[in-house]
Design a protein around this motif. Sequence first.
Motif, PDB file in Angstrom:
ATOM      1  N   THR A 157      56.036  31.592  27.098  1.00  0.00           N
ATOM      2  CA  THR A 157      56.495  32.177  28.354  1.00  0.00           C
ATOM      3  C   THR A 157      57.777  32.976  28.137  1.00  0.00           C
ATOM      4  O   THR A 157      57.939  34.080  28.682  1.00  0.00           O
TER       5      THR A 157
ATOM      6  N   THR B 293      61.444  18.388  34.041  1.00  0.00           N
ATOM      7  CA  THR B 293      60.078  18.470  34.572  1.00  0.00           C
ATOM      8  C   THR B 293      59.542  17.122  35.047  1.00  0.00           C
ATOM      9  O   THR B 293      58.735  17.058  35.959  1.00  0.00           O
TER      10      THR B 293
ATOM     11  N   GLU C 246      56.582  27.147  34.957  1.00  0.00           N
ATOM     12  CA  GLU C 246      57.359  27.442  36.164  1.00  0.00           C
ATOM     13  C   GLU C 246      58.863  27.358  35.881  1.00  0.00           C
ATOM     14  O   GLU C 246      59.644  28.193  36.357  1.00  0.00           O
ATOM     15  N   ALA C 247      59.257  26.339  35.108  1.00  0.00           N
ATOM     16  CA  ALA C 247      60.667  26.170  34.773  1.00  0.00           C
ATOM     17  C   ALA C 247      61.177  27.342  33.945  1.00  0.00           C
ATOM     18  O   ALA C 247      62.267  27.878  34.203  1.00  0.00           O
TER      19      ALA C 247
ATOM     20  N   ASN D 118      59.977  30.418  33.790  1.00  0.00           N
ATOM     21  CA  ASN D 118      60.045  31.613  34.641  1.00  0.00           C
ATOM     22  C   ASN D 118      61.228  31.563  35.586  1.00  0.00           C
ATOM     23  O   ASN D 118      61.902  32.582  35.824  1.00  0.00           O
ATOM     24  N   SER D 119      61.497  30.382  36.124  1.00  0.00           N
ATOM     25  CA  SER D 119      62.643  30.217  37.024  1.00  0.00           C
ATOM     26  C   SER D 119      63.953  30.517  36.311  1.00  0.00           C
ATOM     27  O   SER D 119      64.838  31.190  36.853  1.00  0.00           O
TER      28      SER D 119
ATOM     29  N   ASP E 147      64.327  34.206  35.767  1.00  0.00           N
ATOM     30  CA  ASP E 147      64.645  34.862  37.046  1.00  0.00           C
ATOM     31  C   ASP E 147      66.119  34.690  37.421  1.00  0.00           C
ATOM     32  O   ASP E 147      66.663  35.487  38.183  1.00  0.00           O
TER      33      ASP E 147
ATOM     34  N   VAL F 113      52.091  23.322  33.371  1.00  0.00           N
ATOM     35  CA  VAL F 113      52.306  24.175  34.542  1.00  0.00           C
ATOM     36  C   VAL F 113      53.773  24.146  34.961  1.00  0.00           C
ATOM     37  O   VAL F 113      54.390  25.198  35.200  1.00  0.00           O
ATOM     38  N   LYS F 114      54.347  22.950  35.024  1.00  0.00           N
ATOM     39  CA  LYS F 114      55.759  22.831  35.398  1.00  0.00           C
ATOM     40  C   LYS F 114      56.668  23.460  34.351  1.00  0.00           C
ATOM     41  O   LYS F 114      57.719  24.031  34.680  1.00  0.00           O
TER      42      LYS F 114
END
Length: 377
Positions: free
Chosen positions: A244, A207, A218-219, A221-222, A225, A214-215
């Motif tokens: 998360t 990060t 996002e990390a 979730n990425s 995915d 926030v990052k």
Amino acid sequence: MPNDEHRGASRRDLLKALGAAGLAGALGSAFSASAFAQGKKLVVGVIYVGPRDDYGYNQAQAQAAAAIRKMPGITVIEQEKVPETSDVQKVMASMVEQDGASLIFPTSYGYFDPHMLKMAEKYPKVRFAHCGGLWSEGKHPMNTGSYFGYIDECQYINGIAAGYASKSKKIGFIAAKPIPQVLRNINAFTLGARSVDPKITCQVIVTGDWALPVKEAEAANSLVDQGIDVITCHVDSPKVVVETSERRGIYSAGYHVNQAPLAPKGYLTGAEWNWLPAYTDHVNAALAGKPMTNFMRGGFKEGFVKMSPYGKAVPEAGRKKADATLAEMKKGRFVIFKGPLKDNTGKEVIPAGTAYKQTEPLLEQMNYLVEGVIGKV
């Protein structure tokens, strides 16, 4: 907050009230009883880069500070949310000049150079105990020191749990910065998982800083995915990563303190600090007027690190393998980093027949990612 923390308006403005974090355990006779009997007193300053209740790095330090605060003759002053800039020099100077601190714990990595070193030169009679792997004999002042724990032992156990829990055979690691301590954790986590199944891979996302919620979200979730079903991390507050992961329905392994309450379904186990032995050693030495321990390290064997309880998702076979490994680590007989070992570019980093004990200096200079890690230094 105790009244003796308020010695002037600037300190009242500087310090914020916050309830003490949970204690790491009773100190008992570990402290110098003779020093207390002689009426000796000690003012200890503790500085955090983030909030003391962050479910992470700062909270682990605050637990030790809360424990020593309860001892007779000890006054603890704390300051949270201090950036790794010249601001920390001002806080240290204030603690020394206004509060009379003679032992300071600047707990964040970036406080060391140049900030703590400058203050150590300015206040040669004050002890500065830094959390990290930077102190070198002949290079740094003798009134400074470094304490740290072999938490890569915990991350190896995290990896074993992840290896048994993962269905996709793809696990993930969210890292703040690619410094040696972080790389060592990434590698240990991966090696632990691959001891269960050599086909497992570990995707790393960096990060860029210790606390970027926030990052970090996002990390996480990425990674989900991409099909990754177990995540751990090395950031100051794993709260966002763990929450998360839970929300996305995957498993997580914690770091710094126990995050099980944040993920009742997916929490496997976690790597936890116990900074009380380090704080105890430095306080005892200061009270007794003995030289400070300039370079202090410890793992399971020394009580510097511990594991969170297993979650329901860790199968019995995983618990047995993890427990057996942990038992060997506590005896000082388990070696994480041994040859033949290649990095993730195919280069041999540890030759066959070579085994690095935890005290090996080369491990504190680690600059590679092991085979099975997807990512770059």
